[in-house]
Every structure is written in C-alpha cells, then in structure tokens.
Design a protein around this motif. Structure first.
Motif, PDB file in Angstrom:
ATOM      1  N   ILE A   1       0.852  -1.187   0.000  1.00 56.46           N
ATOM      2  CA  ILE A   1       0.000   0.000   0.000  1.00 56.46           C
ATOM      3  C   ILE A   1       0.892   1.242   0.000  1.00 56.46           C
ATOM      4  O   ILE A   1       1.757   1.381   0.872  1.00 56.46           O
ATOM      5  N   PRO A   2       0.738   2.149  -0.948  1.00 48.94           N
ATOM      6  CA  PRO A   2       1.572   3.364  -0.975  1.00 48.94           C
ATOM      7  C   PRO A   2       1.408   4.171   0.310  1.00 48.94           C
ATOM      8  O   PRO A   2       0.314   4.431   0.776  1.00 48.94           O
ATOM      9  N   GLY A   3       2.543   4.566   0.875  1.00 51.12           N
ATOM     10  CA  GLY A   3       2.536   5.335   2.104  1.00 51.12           C
ATOM     11  C   GLY A   3       2.459   4.511   3.369  1.00 51.12           C
ATOM     12  O   GLY A   3       2.717   5.032   4.450  1.00 51.12           O
ATOM     13  N   LYS A   4       2.108   3.235   3.263  1.00 49.68           N
ATOM     14  CA  LYS A   4       1.996   2.350   4.427  1.00 49.68           C
ATOM     15  C   LYS A   4       3.053   1.247   4.431  1.00 49.68           C
ATOM     16  O   LYS A   4       3.333   0.664   5.471  1.00 49.68           O
ATOM     17  N   SER A   5       3.618   0.933   3.270  1.00 49.30           N
ATOM     18  CA  SER A   5       4.592  -0.147   3.171  1.00 49.30           C
ATOM     19  C   SER A   5       5.925   0.270   3.782  1.00 49.30           C
ATOM     20  O   SER A   5       6.372   1.414   3.635  1.00 49.30           O
ATOM     21  N   LYS A   6       6.562  -0.651   4.498  1.00 49.22           N
ATOM     22  CA  LYS A   6       7.880  -0.433   5.071  1.00 49.22           C
ATOM     23  C   LYS A   6       8.986  -0.932   4.148  1.00 49.22           C
ATOM     24  O   LYS A   6      10.169  -0.865   4.497  1.00 49.22           O
ATOM     25  N   ASP A   7       8.627  -1.420   2.979  1.00 50.55           N
ATOM     26  CA  ASP A   7       9.590  -1.922   2.013  1.00 50.55           C
ATOM     27  C   ASP A   7       9.713  -0.896   0.885  1.00 50.55           C
ATOM     28  O   ASP A   7       8.826  -0.773   0.037  1.00 50.55           O
ATOM     29  N   GLY A   8      10.796  -0.137   0.893  1.00 52.79           N
ATOM     30  CA  GLY A   8      11.004   0.883  -0.118  1.00 52.79           C
ATOM     31  C   GLY A   8      12.459   0.971  -0.536  1.00 52.79           C
ATOM     32  O   GLY A   8      13.287   0.108  -0.220  1.00 52.79           O
ATOM     33  N   PHE A   9      12.789   2.036  -1.247  1.00 49.73           N
ATOM     34  CA  PHE A   9      14.153   2.200  -1.759  1.00 49.73           C
ATOM     35  C   PHE A   9      15.158   2.294  -0.618  1.00 49.73           C
ATOM     36  O   PHE A   9      16.217   1.667  -0.653  1.00 49.73           O
ATOM     37  N   ALA A  10      14.831   3.079   0.416  1.00 52.23           N
ATOM     38  CA  ALA A  10      15.767   3.236   1.530  1.00 52.23           C
ATOM     39  C   ALA A  10      15.985   1.920   2.263  1.00 52.23           C
ATOM     40  O   ALA A  10      17.105   1.608   2.695  1.00 52.23           O
ATOM     41  N   THR A  11      14.921   1.127   2.399  1.00 55.79           N
ATOM     42  CA  THR A  11      15.048  -0.168   3.080  1.00 55.79           C
ATOM     43  C   THR A  11      15.962  -1.100   2.304  1.00 55.79           C
ATOM     44  O   THR A  11      16.807  -1.791   2.879  1.00 55.79           O
ATOM     45  N   ARG A  12      15.805  -1.130   0.984  1.00 48.43           N
ATOM     46  CA  ARG A  12      16.652  -2.002   0.166  1.00 48.43           C
ATOM     47  C   ARG A  12      18.116  -1.547   0.185  1.00 48.43           C
ATOM     48  O   ARG A  12      19.023  -2.377   0.154  1.00 48.43           O
ATOM     49  N   MET A  13      18.353  -0.232   0.244  1.00 42.34           N
ATOM     50  CA  MET A  13      19.729   0.253   0.315  1.00 42.34           C
ATOM     51  C   MET A  13      20.380  -0.091   1.648  1.00 42.34           C
ATOM     52  O   MET A  13      21.610  -0.222   1.729  1.00 42.34           O
ATOM     53  N   ASP A  14      19.582  -0.235   2.704  1.00 41.08           N
ATOM     54  CA  ASP A  14      20.130  -0.694   3.983  1.00 41.08           C
ATOM     55  C   ASP A  14      20.704  -2.095   3.859  1.00 41.08           C
ATOM     56  O   ASP A  14      21.698  -2.430   4.521  1.00 41.08           O
ATOM     57  N   LEU A  15      20.086  -2.928   3.026  1.00 45.24           N
ATOM     58  CA  LEU A  15      20.611  -4.278   2.808  1.00 45.24           C
ATOM     59  C   LEU A  15      21.990  -4.232   2.174  1.00 45.24           C
ATOM     60  O   LEU A  15      22.865  -5.044   2.490  1.00 45.24           O
ATOM     61  N   ASP A  16      22.194  -3.286   1.264  1.00 45.82           N
ATOM     62  CA  ASP A  16      23.506  -3.139   0.634  1.00 45.82           C
ATOM     63  C   ASP A  16      24.551  -2.717   1.652  1.00 45.82           C
ATOM     64  O   ASP A  16      25.692  -3.192   1.652  1.00 45.82           O
ATOM     65  N   GLU A  17      24.166  -1.821   2.553  1.00 41.62           N
ATOM     66  CA  GLU A  17      25.104  -1.381   3.591  1.00 41.62           C
ATOM     67  C   GLU A  17      25.438  -2.508   4.555  1.00 41.62           C
ATOM     68  O   GLU A  17      26.568  -2.598   5.059  1.00 41.62           O
TER      69      GLU A  17
END
Length: 461
Positions: free
Chosen positions: A110-126
């Motif tokens: 759901i847009p605005g409610k999902s915790k899975d976004g670009f910033a979350t995926r970049m945390d995986l890279d870090e």
C-alpha cells in the motif's frame, strides 16, 4: 521481515535461529535478555542529569553526563517507581493498530503504508546481505525486485479474505497480562468510556465540574455501602469462583431427554475414564438420570469452550478441540494383530451435556471428529491441515470436558476443503509468588517437524 538480533526472543532451538541467508548471514545463538528491574535501570541512570523543556541551542556538553542528559526518566523521582515490575503500560489498541498497519501495508504494498522501499533495500547493501533484493536501475527507472513476501493480485485477495473471515479464541497472553491483569481493563478504551460516563453526569452545563463531582461522590458512597450488604457484589466483572481444574458451566442450559443409543456411547467413555475410582464407578454403573442439561459453553483448564452453534453467532472461535489418545490400529479389516499407538483427533464441539449421577455431575462434549484416514496432513511449512467436512468416528463422539486441548481453524484459501490447525494458549496460569516474572523460555524438541527445514535457505553452503 524482522529486526536484526530479535530471533533470540524465539523459543530456544527454533529453526529460524540457525538460518543464515534468510536473515543477515549469521546464526542467532544468543539468549534473550531478561527485562531489567527498576532498581537496575535507576543504577545505570542515577548519575545522569536531566532538565525539563528544551535545551538552549548554543549550549555544549562539557562531560559525559551532560551528553546523555535528558535520558533519565522523570518518574524515577517518585519513590516507588523503581519497585514497579511494569513501569509503563503502553496502550495495546494503538500498538496493535500501528503494527497491523505496517504488516498489512507491506504485504499488500500500500503506498505510504509499506515499510519496504528504496531506503530499506539500500540498507541491505550497507549490511552486505540479500544482494538479490537491491534496487535495479534500468532505462525505465529504478525497480525493486520482488521479495519472498511479495504477493500477487490473487494472493492479496486471498489474504484479505482470510483476515475478514478468520475467527480466533478470545485470549490475549503477554508478560504484562500476568503482572497487570487483562488488557481490556487497562487500555485506552476503558478511559474513553469512563469519560463518556462522566459527561453523562452533567445536568447543568453552566457548572459541569460540580455536576461530575456530585454524581461521582454519590456513586462512590453507594458502592461503599454495598460492601456492608450480605452476598452482594459491587458493579464490575464477576469474580471467578471456580477451581482451575474443575471447570464451570456457562449459563442458559436446557433440559432434554436423550436417546438410548447416545447413552451407550457416553457410558463407554465414562467407564474407561473412571476405572480407578470405585465409588464413582458404582454410581456410573447405576446410571444417570434420563434427562440431561445442555449448555452453550464451559470453562476448564484455562480454556473457554463453546458449541459450534454459539460460535456461528460470535466473532470469535472457541469450538475447536484436539485430543491426543492411545487407540487400537490395524492395517486391514482382517488383521488380528492390533497395535496400540498414539493418534491425534481434531473436531468441533456440537453439544455440551451435564450428566447427573445424583452424587456428582459430569460434563461431556459431543463432537464431530474429522476422519484420521487421509484427511489430516502436514504441509511443507510444518502446519497441520485437517478436512472438517469428512466426519468420522460417529459412534465415539463423546469426550470428558477435561480431556481436550482447544484449537482454532483457519481456512486454507488455496484449497477451502482444508483448514489450518492452530493450538490455543491457555487463558490462565497457576503459579506461586516465588517464580520469576520474566518472559518464559520454552525448550522445543522435535521442532523440525513443526517448522521449515533449515536446509531450505543454506543448502549451498
């Protein structure tokens, strides 16, 4: 979806604690920390300074204490605060709402409610984990690869349908319940309802405070006088006056006359269960009264059982039962070599009887049991599935009220014929005042039969 390091709070030796690739490429072998007592927290923050309001912007910290100033809780100035087991009663309703919104928003994207976004995926890279989930940059923009929890349109419909139709038992068990009592007595709804009561006291809008004070004092005076009346309880939740292991029949029973064939089934069950009580056996052999009282509910062993008819009218489910019993098993009809083995039975309570043997009364459940042959299975996730549409054991449908364990069933949206079995935790506990008030850690044996195999995520290592 999980916090790094939080697998330690799972039961000991849980398979998820040994999986690597599904989390952060490390096993979680640490033991969960026990909640700190108030005295221990106060000892850590005793030397810290704190102030009220905002600190000036141009001020600079001069020592280690000032760097952490403002972190000491103001409530520690209260003498008894450090002695409380639970120092902050968080509102369950808002926590459940926020957590539910985050989970549902992420699963349904759901847009605005999902915790899975670009910033979350970049945390995986870090963190250096789950490289396959990193954002992919292409000519049409940046896309996020689907994760294991990404649902298709049809799966989203099934998920929403399950939430809408699902019924669970009316229990809520956490550490705070053990210390503070039931949740519904201390969440914010209780105070909002009390505010509604206080507003109703207002008769003169020009003097609302006086009306509230006068009516409240009158109510307190009446409740004080009630304490001196014989066998009169004050207004509120009725105290439970039954033993934990004996049980309590819920009200609204009706007297009916039972067919002789059903009496035979009940007598067989009672004779098998009372073979060590000679006095009781004599009364059982004499037989009960021909009329029985049927009830809609029964409480025993920390469970509240209801009949299927009552469950159909409510938003919760309390009619599912599970029984683990020894039984004779044979391979074919002509086989004379009977083998006594353990077998699981899953069913639904249809009727609750109270048998009157003059000297004592025995409650029994009349259940519809699912067939054991090809209608009970386990899926690849280790969950038990049962087909409740195929009824078996029709000549042996009665059990004692003290025998079953409560379960509830969730319909499998992939195949509506099957229902997932989930065991209900007990609603009450018996413990003495000397036991530890921390969270209980469970030792799991044979947990590999209940959860996915560890090799599913680490088979390439």
């Amino acid at each position: 979806m999980s916090y790094i390091g939080h697998r330690r709070f799972l039961p000991r030796y849980h398979p998820y604690q040994f999986q690597k690739k599904a989390f952060n490429n490390e096993e979680e072998i640490e033991i969960a920390l026990e909640p700190l007592k108030g005295e221990e927290i106060l000892a850590q923050v005793q030397r810290l300074n704190f102030w009220l309001g905002k600190k000036k912007a141009n001020s600079r910290a001069t020592d280690i204490n000032e760097k952490f100033a403002g972190r000491k809780n103001l409530f520690f100035s209260i003498d008894y605060w450090k002695s409380l087991y639970v120092r902050h009663t968080l509102d369950v309703m808002h926590i459940e709402k926020n957590v539910c919104e985050s989970l549902v928003g992420t699963l349904l994207d759901i847009p605005g409610k999902s915790k899975d976004g670009f910033a979350t995926r970049m945390d995986l890279d870090e963190m250096g984990v789950r490289k396959e989930l990193l954002p992919r940059v292409g000519q049409n923009g940046t896309k996020l690869p689907p994760a294991c929890y990404t649902l298709s349109r049809e799966e989203k419909k099934n998920f929403c349908k399950t939430l809408f139709e699902n019924k669970v038992p009316d229990v809520h068990l956490v550490r705070e319940v053990k210390l503070c009592g039931p949740v519904y007595l201390r969440w914010i709804d209780q105070f909002e309802r009390q505010m509604k009561i206080l507003k109703d006291y207002v008769q003169n809008r020009d003097k609302p405070e006086g009306c509230i004070a006068e009516s409240y004092i009158a109510k307190e005076a009446i409740e004080f006088c009630i304490e001196y009346l014989y066998e009169v309880d004050e207004i509120g939740i009725t105290p439970k006056k039954y033993r934990f292991d004996v049980g309590l029949l819920l009200p609204s029973g009706c007297v009916v006359r039972i067919d002789h064939k059903l009496w035979v089934q009940v007598e067989i069950q009672l004779n098998e269960s009372r073979n060590n009580i000679l006095e009781a056996l004599r009364w059982i052999a004499h037989g009960p009264r021909p009329e029985v009282i049927k009830y809609q509910g029964y409480e025993i062993n920390g469970y509240r059982f209801h009949t299927k008819e009552r469950d159909d009218l409510r938003v919760v489910q309390n009619s599912g039962v599970y029984l683990d019993a020894n039984t004779f098993q044979i391979s074919i009809a002509k086989d004379k070599n009977h083998v006594v083995a353990n077998m699981s039975f899953y069913g639904v309570i249809q009727e609750i009887w109270e048998l009157d043997y003059n000297q004592f009364k025995i409650p029994v459940f009349k259940c519809d049991w699912a067939e054991n042959n090809r209608v009970i299975k386990k899926d690849e996730q280790g969950l038990t599935l049962v087909n409740l549409n195929r009824i078996g054991h029709k000549d042996d449908g009665f059990i004692l009220a003290s025998q079953p364990t409560q379960v509830f069933y969730v319909e499998d949206q992939l195949d509506p014929r099957w229902s997932i079995v989930i065991v209900t935790p007990r609603g009450e506990y018996i413990y003495d005042s000397r036991e530890d008030l921390g969270d209980i850690m469970l030792e799991h044996r044979n947990s590999s039969n209940l959860m996915p195999s560890v090799e599913l995520f680490d088979k390439n290592e």
